[in-house]
Design an enzyme around this catalytic site. Sequence first.
Site, PDB file in Angstrom:
ATOM      1  N   GLY A 201       0.800  -1.211   0.000  1.00 35.71           N
ATOM      2  CA  GLY A 201       0.000   0.000   0.000  1.00 35.71           C
ATOM      3  C   GLY A 201       0.833   1.262   0.000  1.00 35.71           C
TER       4      GLY A 201
ATOM      5  N   HIS B 155      -2.306   2.190 -11.838  1.00 35.03           N
ATOM      6  CA  HIS B 155      -1.776   3.366 -11.147  1.00 35.03           C
ATOM      7  C   HIS B 155      -2.352   4.647 -11.746  1.00 35.03           C
ATOM      8  CE1 HIS B 155       1.712   2.223  -8.422  1.00 35.03           C
ATOM      9  NE2 HIS B 155       1.225   1.062  -8.822  1.00 35.03           N
TER      10      HIS B 155
ATOM     11  N   ASP C 136       7.890   7.571  -8.096  1.00 39.04           N
ATOM     12  CA  ASP C 136       7.531   6.179  -7.861  1.00 39.04           C
ATOM     13  C   ASP C 136       8.195   5.328  -8.947  1.00 39.04           C
ATOM     14  OD1 ASP C 136       6.391   3.864  -6.971  1.00 39.04           O
ATOM     15  OD2 ASP C 136       4.315   4.520  -7.179  1.00 39.04           O
TER      16      ASP C 136
END
Length: 399
Positions: A233, A270, A300
């Site tokens: 998460g 995403h 990310d």
Amino acid sequence: MELTLLGTGAPAGVPRPDCPCAACAAALGPDARAATALLVDGALLLDLTPGAAFAAARAGRSLGGVRQVLLSHPHEGPAVEVPAGVPQPGRVPDGRELALLTGHRVRAVAMDAPGTGYAVTGPEGQRLLYLPPGGAPAGLEEPAETYDMVLADVVGRPDALAKLRAVGAVGPTTDVVAVHLDHDVPPGPELRRRLAAAGARAVPDGATLVVGAYEDVPDVPRRTLVLGGARSGKSVEAERRLESFPHVLYVATGGSRNGDTEWAARVFAHRERRPGSWQTVETCDLVPLLKDDGPPLLIDCLSLWLTDAMDAAGAWDDAEWADGGERLLRERVRELTEAVRATRRTVVAVSNEVGSGIVPATASGRRYRDELGRLNAAFADECEHVLLVVAGQAVVLRG
């Protein structure tokens, strides 16, 4: 202008009647919240809720001086009894302004969902904005005059805060107070942590606030590292920290991996959960982005950045590693961490925490594990906030 919050919860309150969830079970004492209702200078009541007179008395206030009652959203269930001496509640049509004899001016703000927002200007010019549950302003114009205080459904509609920030209606000195709080987030430290990341705060029922008291405005952390294992998460946590800000630049370091359908599905998932106002760039060249001014960066992730850096340094081959590859990688990491230290942008970076698992079977795998541990430690040293996400729960390591 003085504001007393007779309630700060969702329309059903928290804990919800007969709800067995963990958040409701933990909503005790100061974390228990009645439906949101605001008393402004003892003269204006925004939203009439059950038990409003008793709530006012507990806060040391009286409804005897109320001259106007305005509703912000449709109320479900049985009709709420109007206390003796209190005017009948009403709504103001969108865009219309109401002037009170007390010197307050109230303008109705159109919403993108059922309900009405109210912009209140006090006799001395202080300005507050109150939004209904589940609503965000519609048709905002830029530039907007900055409010001293905004009370909104920050947890349920973080994009409302992003829209207000985009036009300047919420600035660095705006006190953002979360109301209409429901059982979506565990009460207590977790709620405070999430709100602080958005530059907002929660107060208990019965609190009295002074509009324009800047010293109570929480500072938004400028650099945050979010660590976690696979499917922990961590990316959701990183995205949540910036969803109340407009024009975020999402830096994807993984590339497209042409032909890899499983990777393409991950990338699509995403992208689908990001706000539409965010921009995405695919690159591992992070230093120029950190040096430039601009909107917040969400990186990310650092683990894929390291893979690219090790590829460029020839770090997978023992001979190349010994013949300058290690030195090249150390230099890349040093340049990155120095850029993080000097950056003026808000940065949230994601990285994998791989040091707690089994020891990789190959020399290259062990080298990658060790270098990622070093990178995470060096990056964390430059961050005000560091989080470790385990089973979807964020554990604060720093900040």
